[in-house]
Motif scaffolding. Sequence first.
Motif, short mmCIF file in Angstrom:
data_model
loop_
_atom_site.label_atom_id
_atom_site.label_comp_id
_atom_site.label_asym_id
_atom_site.label_seq_id
_atom_site.Cartn_x
_atom_site.Cartn_y
_atom_site.Cartn_z
N ASP A 283 16.25 4.76 -0.08
CA ASP A 283 15.96 3.53 0.66
C ASP A 283 14.46 3.36 0.86
O ASP A 283 13.96 2.24 0.87
N SER A 284 13.74 4.47 1.04
CA SER A 284 12.29 4.42 1.20
C SER A 284 11.69 5.70 0.66
O SER A 284 12.31 6.76 0.69
N ILE A 285 10.46 5.58 0.14
CA ILE A 285 9.79 6.72 -0.50
C ILE A 285 8.33 6.73 -0.09
O ILE A 285 7.64 5.71 -0.14
N THR A 286 7.85 7.91 0.31
CA THR A 286 6.44 8.15 0.61
C THR A 286 5.77 8.80 -0.60
O THR A 286 6.29 9.80 -1.13
N ILE A 287 4.64 8.26 -1.02
CA ILE A 287 3.80 8.91 -2.04
C ILE A 287 2.35 8.77 -1.61
O ILE A 287 1.91 7.70 -1.20
N ASP A 288 1.60 9.86 -1.71
CA ASP A 288 0.21 9.88 -1.26
C ASP A 288 -0.71 9.70 -2.45
O ASP A 288 -0.52 10.33 -3.50
N ALA A 289 -1.70 8.84 -2.31
CA ALA A 289 -2.64 8.59 -3.41
C ALA A 289 -3.83 9.53 -3.37
O ALA A 289 -4.37 9.90 -4.41
N HIS A 290 -4.29 9.92 -2.14
CA HIS A 290 -5.46 10.80 -2.10
C HIS A 290 -5.07 12.27 -2.30
O HIS A 290 -5.86 13.16 -2.03
N LYS A 291 -3.86 12.47 -2.79
CA LYS A 291 -3.48 13.80 -3.27
C LYS A 291 -3.59 13.80 -4.79
O LYS A 291 -4.69 13.74 -5.34
N TRP A 292 -2.48 13.77 -5.49
CA TRP A 292 -2.53 13.99 -6.94
C TRP A 292 -3.02 12.77 -7.73
O TRP A 292 -3.31 12.88 -8.91
N LEU A 293 -3.11 11.60 -7.10
CA LEU A 293 -3.70 10.47 -7.82
C LEU A 293 -5.22 10.63 -7.91
O LEU A 293 -5.87 9.98 -8.72
N ASN A 294 -5.78 11.50 -7.06
CA ASN A 294 -7.21 11.80 -7.09
C ASN A 294 -8.07 10.56 -6.85
O ASN A 294 -9.01 10.26 -7.61
N VAL A 295 -7.74 9.82 -5.79
CA VAL A 295 -8.58 8.72 -5.33
C VAL A 295 -9.11 9.07 -3.95
O VAL A 295 -8.57 9.96 -3.28
N PRO A 296 -10.15 8.39 -3.48
CA PRO A 296 -10.76 8.77 -2.20
C PRO A 296 -9.84 8.51 -1.01
O PRO A 296 -8.95 7.66 -1.05
N TYR A 297 -10.11 9.27 0.06
CA TYR A 297 -9.47 8.96 1.34
C TYR A 297 -9.86 7.55 1.76
O TYR A 297 -10.97 7.11 1.51
N ASP A 298 -8.98 6.80 2.43
CA ASP A 298 -7.61 7.15 2.71
C ASP A 298 -6.72 6.23 1.89
O ASP A 298 -7.00 5.06 1.76
N ALA A 299 -5.62 6.74 1.35
CA ALA A 299 -4.75 5.90 0.53
C ALA A 299 -3.42 6.58 0.30
O ALA A 299 -3.35 7.74 -0.11
N ALA A 300 -2.35 5.85 0.58
CA ALA A 300 -0.99 6.26 0.25
C ALA A 300 -0.18 5.00 0.03
O ALA A 300 -0.64 3.89 0.28
N MET A 301 1.07 5.18 -0.43
CA MET A 301 1.94 4.04 -0.66
C MET A 301 3.29 4.27 0.02
O MET A 301 3.74 5.40 0.15
N ILE A 302 3.90 3.18 0.44
CA ILE A 302 5.29 3.19 0.88
C ILE A 302 6.06 2.30 -0.09
O ILE A 302 5.62 1.18 -0.40
N PHE A 303 7.15 2.82 -0.60
CA PHE A 303 8.04 2.04 -1.46
C PHE A 303 9.40 1.93 -0.77
O PHE A 303 9.86 2.89 -0.13
N SER A 304 10.04 0.78 -0.92
CA SER A 304 11.39 0.65 -0.36
C SER A 304 12.17 -0.42 -1.10
O SER A 304 11.60 -1.23 -1.85
N ARG A 305 13.48 -0.42 -0.87
CA ARG A 305 14.36 -1.41 -1.48
C ARG A 305 14.86 -2.43 -0.46
O ARG A 305 15.85 -3.12 -0.70
N HIS A 306 14.18 -2.53 0.69
CA HIS A 306 14.67 -3.37 1.77
C HIS A 306 13.58 -4.27 2.34
O HIS A 306 13.11 -4.09 3.46
N PRO A 307 13.18 -5.29 1.58
CA PRO A 307 12.10 -6.17 2.07
C PRO A 307 12.45 -6.87 3.38
O PRO A 307 11.57 -7.09 4.22
N GLU A 308 13.71 -7.17 3.59
CA GLU A 308 14.09 -7.87 4.82
C GLU A 308 13.87 -7.01 6.05
O GLU A 308 13.50 -7.51 7.12
#
Length: 470
Positions: A283-308
Amino acid sequence: MKLQDDLKNTDQLLQLTKDFSSEFLSGIDYVAADKAVTLSVEKNIPVQGLGGAAALELFKQRYGSSIAAAVGPRYWGFVTGGVTPASLMGDWITSTIDLNASDKSSAAYYIETETIALLKQLFRLPEDFIGAFVSGATMSNFTGLALGRQWLGKQRGIDIGRDGMAGLQNLTVVSCTPHSSVSKSMAMLGLGRNNIVKLPSLPNRESVNIAALRDYLDAHADQPVIFSASAGTVNTVDFDDLAALAVLKKEYNFWLHIDAAFGGFAACSDRYKHLLEGWEFADSITIDAHKWLNVPYDAAMIFSRHPELHVEVFQNAGAAYLGDPAEQFNYINYIPENSRRQRALPAWFSLMAYGLDGYREIVETNVQLAQELGALLDNDPQFTLLSPVRMCVVCFTLNVPSDIQEEAVNKFLNALNATGVVCMTRTVYGGQPGIRAALVNWRTAQEDVAVAYQTMKEVAAATLNQYSYA
């Protein structure tokens, strides 16, 4: 006025800044990976101001010698990637153009929308997932659990986003080996950090015992549940069986949130993508960008299947100047923040610059190097691996009697980090004091593993000699 002077000399100031940055990065291999910093803090603002050039000189004098190589190849402490050259370009441009990422009328909206699409391809996520940038894994977990809380309330006929939590009881989150940010998020959401139910793991693992979860769901069949799964634990990069969780979702009524802060990058590699089989049903997923994506602090993403649900929780209701949340997609109605830095642009630059193959190589190289370090430690009588090296984290301890293990580990780690050669962090695994080395930096190479291991051997020998246990 200093500000007007600096305006006239902007090109010179940018060149000075570039020179400082280039000098720091070109010598990164010789900067200590960790430094113990104790500084006196100046609390008085200058009356007239120094100007940019003088401020840079003061910065170098006051703080320059205290800056560690956290972006370097042997910083293996927090799970922190470095900064790819392209992501640094994107970050500089982000500051230069200074767009509010939540302003749908600007290019920032389209940059983020495109970057999220690229990331879904990188992670092999279905198109029906929506995504947005937040500050880090903690805020991403917060957002996912906020959506789960809204869903849970609606199962009981209550719109928590609108009416609050009054009258609701037994709001629990179930997990096995959650990151500390999950309980922190629960505290911020009013769920209470003590209302996390921790289920048993498989033997010698940090992965949930699916049979125990099924038993829990059977025992709470009349109660909607939030389950927070791990896709890469911080100690051993262990994964819950996501495919089995996907099957359970078809039988039971629960919200599946997956904390894949850095484990989600297994999707970049054909060798490891099987670890994420089934996560497309989350239903929802956490992925961090300033970890293995190797971009500067601060950055992460939230993904989900429930826009409403996003809109129900995070909408800016009654703000006419922001538009009607129900009529059009706008990031400010889908995440906690309104005004935001344009975190997507460094990621866009890096994804475009290095592509799928570049990130596959980063992931697979880091995993290979972690396994090589694990093999060296496993064959060294001074050390004991506490867990198999599954991906990018090596979890180990000193091979000493249990009654001195905690003290010896602390002495070893303090001395190791003090060398500046490498930085690692403490942990506890299976009840034993231990050490973890997290390799997620794009710069890390075999020579870094070799020099780090040689230093570890020397520091371990010196530590054990203090106990006449060499």
